[in-house]
Design a protein around this motif. Structure first.
Motif, short mmCIF file in Angstrom:
data_model
loop_
_atom_site.label_atom_id
_atom_site.label_comp_id
_atom_site.label_asym_id
_atom_site.label_seq_id
_atom_site.Cartn_x
_atom_site.Cartn_y
_atom_site.Cartn_z
N PHE A 83 -47.28 16.19 -45.11
CA PHE A 83 -46.21 15.21 -44.86
C PHE A 83 -46.48 14.34 -43.64
N GLN A 84 -47.38 14.79 -42.76
CA GLN A 84 -47.67 13.94 -41.62
C GLN A 84 -49.13 13.48 -41.62
N ARG A 85 -50.06 14.44 -41.53
CA ARG A 85 -51.45 14.04 -41.32
C ARG A 85 -52.02 13.22 -42.46
N GLU A 86 -51.72 13.62 -43.69
CA GLU A 86 -52.33 12.93 -44.82
C GLU A 86 -51.56 11.71 -45.31
N THR A 87 -50.51 11.32 -44.60
CA THR A 87 -49.86 10.06 -44.99
C THR A 87 -50.17 9.03 -43.91
N GLU A 88 -50.18 7.78 -44.31
CA GLU A 88 -50.38 6.75 -43.29
C GLU A 88 -49.05 6.40 -42.63
N TYR A 89 -47.96 6.99 -43.11
CA TYR A 89 -46.64 6.55 -42.69
C TYR A 89 -46.01 7.36 -41.56
N ASN A 90 -46.34 8.66 -41.48
CA ASN A 90 -45.46 9.54 -40.72
C ASN A 90 -46.05 10.07 -39.41
N VAL A 91 -45.16 10.25 -38.44
CA VAL A 91 -45.53 10.87 -37.17
C VAL A 91 -44.73 12.16 -37.01
N LEU A 92 -45.12 12.93 -35.99
CA LEU A 92 -44.49 14.24 -35.78
C LEU A 92 -43.79 14.25 -34.42
N VAL A 93 -42.61 14.88 -34.35
CA VAL A 93 -41.96 15.06 -33.05
C VAL A 93 -41.48 16.50 -32.91
N ASP A 94 -41.08 16.84 -31.71
CA ASP A 94 -40.54 18.18 -31.44
C ASP A 94 -39.40 17.99 -30.44
N THR A 95 -38.18 17.91 -30.94
CA THR A 95 -37.04 17.60 -30.06
C THR A 95 -36.26 18.87 -29.72
N SER A 96 -35.33 18.71 -28.78
CA SER A 96 -34.58 19.88 -28.24
C SER A 96 -33.65 20.52 -29.25
N ILE A 97 -33.46 21.81 -29.06
CA ILE A 97 -32.42 22.52 -29.83
C ILE A 97 -31.05 22.19 -29.23
N LEU A 98 -31.01 22.07 -27.91
CA LEU A 98 -29.76 21.77 -27.22
C LEU A 98 -29.64 20.26 -27.03
N LEU A 99 -28.55 19.70 -27.52
CA LEU A 99 -28.38 18.24 -27.43
C LEU A 99 -27.03 17.93 -26.78
N ASN A 100 -26.94 16.73 -26.24
CA ASN A 100 -25.68 16.23 -25.73
C ASN A 100 -24.60 16.32 -26.84
#
Ligand code: ATP
Length: 456
Positions: free
Chosen positions: A52-69
């Motif tokens: 879903f990320q590496r083999e597509t030209e479209y997508n990037v990966l993130v890692d966001t917080s569990i705790l949010l405002n």
């Protein structure tokens, strides 16, 4: 189809999955992933990121917080807005989610989008039975918020109340501008995330299918309004192809397209990919076209402009979103039940074999000295060499036949045996889990041989 009890027993006895907090009598519906389960989980996540990320030209990966405002959850509707419909059996006091009660009462009925009154009417008129005690006497439906609350700060009374995230998606939406700006992506583009989510589920169960702590793999794919249904179709099929490519049986998979009247108010198309679990078809993967609902909600709540400037038309607009969202543990359960096999051999013996796709198998290779005293050193050398490239396990206990069986039953794809000819011929035998056939391979060719066999 293997029964759920058998899979639970198998998972526990092999080191795939243990009961959570077992030493202290357990904590209901929590599970710990053992040496094999944690590798399988990791391999599922890696395979998803690869596709879903590496083999597509479209997508990037993130890692966001569990705790949010907490404002995030006001905007998303999780606080104050949608919460789950809870009903309680008057006789045994067990609580259930009303929509799930209805779905399991009649699989052809889809209560998505119904009001609480509609659900309660249905339960009363159809005399839906309590799954626990069998009576049909439920209290009126109340709304229940499934988010886990906690406090940030040292002194509880003064600390801010915050929540553990119930989905990973919001971490992506609130970073939409950051990601678009820093990557300079043009639409369409997508953002992938893998991470823990928490929901105080009213009726967890079916082993690891529904738990209160779980991991999700979510893609938010941002598109120009008007193109969303094409992209919805694209990702729906992409997800299905990935599952089939990893060996899930076609007969056990189906699309469940939500009828227009059952769509959530923000969605103009939703499909679930359903898998035939031991108790029947159930949701594996939700795929929704969510219009610009989420970005619009955050724009309003934050007072920040989240529009995208289209470089081709110079128009400003909020992108539409396609969201395929799948749970790691549900997938793991699907892969385990799909792979579990008991094969009757010509000898009449039963061979337990876990036919996991080689990309998912916790160990790609087992290295086995035929005779411990004679072949141990060489086998350990090979083990050390191969473990730089693959997940490898070393096993020297019991006779070779038993060791093959043990590796078959945990899904190890190849078994290398160091034998009497290894020293003189500089070669080993390598046995395939599924065919049980053996090849004799030069040690210097082992790495490329294994790579070829497990490549996806
Ligand atoms: P359900 O109707 O089964 O509760 P949902 O429609 O609320 O699921 P989504 O919010 O769409 O689920 O979540 C996306 C995916 O996350 C689901 O398809 C499932 O794979 C996974 N998931 C959701 N809730 C849980 C849970 N409590 N335990 C394990 N996986 C979950």
């Amino acid at each position: 189809m293997v029964s759920l009890d058998k899979i639970v027993q198998f998972a526990k006895s092999t080191g795939y999955i243990y009961q959570g907090s077992e030493l202290y009598g357990g904590l209901a519906n929590t599970w710990d992933y053992g040496p094999l389960g944690s590798l399988l989980k990791k391999n599922i996540k890696d395979a998803w990121i690869q596709k879903f990320q590496r083999e597509t030209e479209y997508n990037v990966l993130v890692d966001t917080s569990i705790l949010l405002n907490s404002e995030v959850w006001k905007a998303s509707g999780h606080v104050g807005g949608f919460s789950d419909p809870l009903t309680e059996c008057r006789k045994c006091n067990q609580r259930f989610r009303a929509d799930q009660l209805i779905e399991s009462f009649d699989k052809t009925v889809d209560p998505n989008g119904w009001s609480t009154d509609q659900m309660y009417d249905y339960i009363v008129k159809q005399e839906v039975k309590c799954p626990s005690c069998g009576s049909h006497d439920f209290l009126p439906i109340r709304k229940f918020n499934m988010m886990f609350e906690t406090h940030q700060g040292v002194v509880k009374e003064q600390a801010d109340q915050i929540y553990l995230r119930p989905e990973t998606a919001q971490g992506i939406f609130i970073n939409f501008k950051n990601i678009q700006r820093t990557t300079r992506r043009k639409l369409p583009f997508g953002v992938c995330q893998v991470g823990k989510s928490f929901r105080n589920e009213i009726t967890p169960g079916n082993f690891i299918f529904r738990t209160r702590e779980f991991e999700q793999m979510e893609l938010e794919f941002f598109v120009k309004p008007g193109t969303e249904l094409e992209w919805f179709e694209y990702w729906r099929q992409y997800a299905m192809d990935w599952l089939l490519g990893l060996g899930l049986s076609k007969d056990n998979l189906q699309f469940d397209n939500h009828k227009p009247e059952a769509l959530s108010h923000y969605s103009n198309a939703t499909t679930d990919i359903r898998y035939q679990f031991p108790w029947g078809f159930d949701e594996l993967w939700g795929i929704a076209s969510r219009t610009n609902y989420d970005l619009n909600a955050h724009q309003l709540q934050s007072n920040e402009n989240l529009e995208y400037l289209d470089p081709e038309t110079n128009e400003k607009y909020l992108p539409y979103v396609i969201e395929p969202s799948v749970g790691v543990e549900r997938l793991l359960l699907a892969f385990l039940t799909n792979a579990y096999d008991e094969e009757t051999l010509d000898s009449g013996d039963i061979r337990q074999v876990l036919r996991l796709h080689p990309q998912l198998a916790p160990y790609k290779v087992a290295v086995l000295p035929l005779v411990k005293k004679l072949h141990q050193d060489k086998a350990l050398d090979i083990y050390k060499y191969l473990s730089k490239y693959f997940d490898v396990v070393y096993d020297e206990t019991q006779n070779i036949g038993k060791r093959y069986r043990r590796q078959d039953s945990i899904g190890t794809y190849l078994c290398i045996t160091v034998d009497h000819d290894t020293e003189s011929l500089n070669s080993v035998t390598i046995r395939n889990r599924d065919t049980m056939e053996q090849d004799r391979i030069k040690i210097e060719d082992l790495r490329s041989y294994i790579e070829e066999k497990i490549k996806y």
